[in-house]
Design an enzyme around this catalytic site. Structure first.
Site, PDB file in Angstrom:
ATOM      1  N   GLU A 198       0.828  -1.206   0.000  1.00 43.98           N
ATOM      2  CA  GLU A 198       0.000   0.000   0.000  1.00 43.98           C
ATOM      3  C   GLU A 198       0.864   1.259   0.000  1.00 43.98           C
ATOM      4  OE1 GLU A 198      -2.467  -0.843   3.410  1.00 43.98           O
ATOM      5  OE2 GLU A 198      -4.049  -1.641   2.143  1.00 43.98           O
ATOM      6  N   GLU A 250      -7.235  -7.409  -0.511  1.00 45.57           N
ATOM      7  CA  GLU A 250      -7.696  -7.276   0.872  1.00 45.57           C
ATOM      8  C   GLU A 250      -9.175  -6.945   0.851  1.00 45.57           C
ATOM      9  OE1 GLU A 250      -5.613  -4.595   3.390  1.00 45.57           O
ATOM     10  OE2 GLU A 250      -3.667  -5.557   3.132  1.00 45.57           O
TER      11      GLU A 250
END
Length: 651
Positions: free
Chosen positions: A185, A263
């Site tokens: 991320e 995710e």
């Protein structure tokens, strides 16, 4: 001529086994861009995966959790590798016991689960400092997660140890790792240092070769800075987000190939002082079904959350400092204690519509145990144990030094100075520039005065005679783990002020509490009078037997305030009963001695002991009992505020 030795049976079977086993050279996991899909050994493939962190589950329970994931219909497991868990000091590596991630890879293989690996170097994961080692901050001007040569040198050194160990486990080499994430991320970090990402990608390729699929993961707002040409782009989002819009944005960065949500949030994390997070079964199952109908590959984060044992929890900065609870239950399909939940069965039903589910029932919930209440005995206040807690003696400095400067990564440091003049009237005591990181327990001549806390408006007024001993126990509540561009130093970051006087001449005691708890008893302390209900940092303990086999259980601490708890020397984690939402700590059955053997529980209560110092073991957790929702005074506001909802996007 020597006679030939007769061939043993294993030698005769070896050629046959070699023919039966899939050949490493024929194994492949690739992106089929023309048909927007993955190919596994040339066959169309879609993974339905779940996240499980080996570092949040006792090793003896790995096989159980992985088996339940496979029986739920998953064909892959996704997990991080926390750098700070494996390199506690520069050049010192630990892959033993619960840190043996290769044993975990083997357990995943035995459970017939492929692996999606996320080795960082940064992982977030609500883990202390996002998995980066705290010793990096011994260079105070280091720029984490950038092309800073100091950071890159440490990263290169770590990956040159880790990645070659992973090489045999790559799918095309005969292992079960089908893909590996580069960084994590990164688009949420705002540094947007493409040179850094290119360096990492080059390092991974150099050490792992060209055949392994490398990918990135970002929330939709992070794709711009987190994706990199040559790495497969994936996205993460939860059931409340707009799937069509987000997958449409993903197509801007990855026009062809399978859609991947790396995710998909089955629940969410908990912060001390806020409500326990939950996500409805209906919302989670509907979202999964919609993605599977599109042919997307999905990883559910988390499928089993586990526990932030010890001091490993991370923290967030969202208007104020928000440390994460010991429980990482996450409202996941498999509970913190490893039990199937209604969410699991609902997800299993959805998965069964798209791929074959293994035959056989899921194991039932583990046996649970109740015990108590147990009365704990006073062992003594923390200051009485100082010679044992810091046998090497204190470090002296004119100004207070940070945890990093005294090489104390986690836990506690005691700061001590002496008053140079008599303070006969209550006088304000404070630390400028929000310099308490993260929580300070203040004592004058051993008498507890109160607490100062990061980002909070607390006022303490002190008195004392000249020469009075001022002790400040500093607690590291977990380093920032998501999105922050700043290094999260711990301790007294500014010299405290008493009235108009800046206090100087400090002694710093880095405390080795875990070592003491494992080794002590009976320690001969000087005889001293203890108040009936002492307050301030104090040790309590008791011993107790468990008759029969016992079971998993949940430690309840009614009336206790805040502290740390150990069972049989194992650090269960933090409790903060007065703040919530978590009121019980999960105690896995393997930590306990059964059949009448004595177990020992040790508490370090940091603030106030209840009139009846008792604990008890329950057969179910209490994770949602936040009682006081307006106790917080933020430094950025003059009024009390209710906890704001957390965004369900990105870690």
């Amino acid at each position: 001529m020597a006679p030939k030795k007769p061939l043993c049976l294993p030698a005769l079977l070896l050629p046959l086994l070699t023919l039966l086993l899939p050949q490493a050279g024929t194994r492949s996991f690739v992106v089929d861009r023309e048909n927007d899909r993955f190919l596994l050994d040339g066959t169309p493939f879609r993974y339905v995966s779940g996240s499980l962190h080996y570092f949040r589950v006792p090793r003896v329970l790995w096989a159980d959790r992985l088996f339940k994931m496979r029986m739920s219909g998953l064909n892959a497991v996704q997990f991080y590798v926390p750098w700070n868990y494996h390199e506690p000091q520069p050049g010192v590596y630990n892959f033993n016991g619960s840190r043996d991630l290769f044993a975990f890879l083997n357990e995943a293989s035995l459970a017939n689960l492929l692996v999606i690996l996320r080795p960082g170097p940064y992982i977030c994961a609500e883990w202390d400092m996002g998995g980066l080692p705290a010793w990096l901050l011994q260079k105070p001007d280091i720029h984490l997660r950038t092309s800073d040569p100091a950071f890159l040198a440490a990263v290169d050194s770590w990956f040159k140890v880790l990645l070659p160990k992973l090489y045999p486990w790559l799918y095309h080499n005969g292992g079960n790792i089908i893909s590996i994430q580069v960084e994590n991320e990164y688009g949420s970090y705002r540094a947007c240092d493409f040179s850094y990402m290119r360096h990492l990608a080059g390092l991974f390729r150099a050490l792992l070769g060209d055949r392994i699929l490398l990918f990135t993961t970002d929330g939709p707002e992070g794709l711009k800075c987190g994706s990199l040409q040559g790495l497969y782009t994936t996205v993460d989002f939860g059931p409340a987000d707009n799937m069509t819009k987000i997958f449409g944005l993903l197509r801007v960065y990855e026009p062809h190939g399978p859609l991947v949500n790396s995710e998909y949030y089955t629940g969410w994390l908990d912060y001390w002082g806020q409500n326990h997070s939950t996500r409805s079964v209906l919302a989670v199952t509907k979202g999964l079904e919609s993605m599977l109908k599109l042919g997307a590959s999905v990883n559910m984060y988390m499928f089993h959350g586990g526990t932030n044992f010890g001091y490993w929890n991370g923290a967030d900065e969202k208007g104020r400092f928000l440390p994460i609870t010991t429980s990482y239950d996450y409202d996941a399909p498999i509970s913190e204690a490893g039990d199937p939940t209604p969410k699991l069965f609902a997800l299993r039903n959805v998965i069964s519509e798209f791929q074959e589910i293994p035959l056989g029932p899921l194991p039932p919930p583990s046996p649970k145990m109740t015990l108590g209440p147990l009365t704990l005995q006073l062992d003594g206040d923390l200051l009485a144990f100082l010679d044992f807690l810091c046998p090497q003696g204190p470090i002296s400095s004119i100004l207070p030094m940070s945890f990093e400067a005294v090489k104390q990564d986690r836990g506690f440091v005691l700061y001590r100075t002496y008053l140079t003049y008599t303070v006969s009237e209550p006088t304000q005591f404070w630390v400028p520039n929000n310099g308490v990181h993260d929580r300070a327990y203040v004592m004058v001549d051993g008498v507890f005065q109160g607490v100062l806390e990061r980002n909070m408006k607390h006022q303490l007024f002190l008195m004392g005679k000249v020469g009075a001993k001022l002790d400040i126990l500093l607690e590291n509540m977990g380093r920032l783990s998501f999105g922050s561009n700043s290094s999260d130093f711990k301790g007294l970051l500014e010299p405290p002020v008493l009235g108009q006087t800046v206090l100087s001449r400090w002694l710093m005691f880095p405390l080795k509490i875990d070592k003491l708890v494992k080794r002590w008893f009976p320690l001969q302390l000087k005889k001293r009078s203890h108040p009936q209900v002492p307050s301030g940092p104090t040790f309590y303990s008791t011993k107790f037997p468990i008759l029969g086999e016992g079971g998993d259980t949940f430690l309840s601490l009614p009336g206790w305030t805040k502290g740390q708890v150990w069972i049989n020397g194992f650090n269960l984690g933090r409790y903060w009963t007065k703040r919530g939402p978590q009121e019980t700590l999960y105690v896995p059955r393997p930590l306990l001695f059964s059949r009448g053997a004595l177990n020992k529980i040790t508490l370090l209560e940091l603030e106030n002991v209840p009139p009846q110092p008792q604990v008890q073991f329950l057969d179910r957790p209490i994770l949602n009992s936040t009682l006081h929702k307006t106790y917080i005074y933020s430094l950025s506001a003059d009024t009390q505020g209710a906890p704001e909802p957390m965004e369900l996007s990105g870690h």
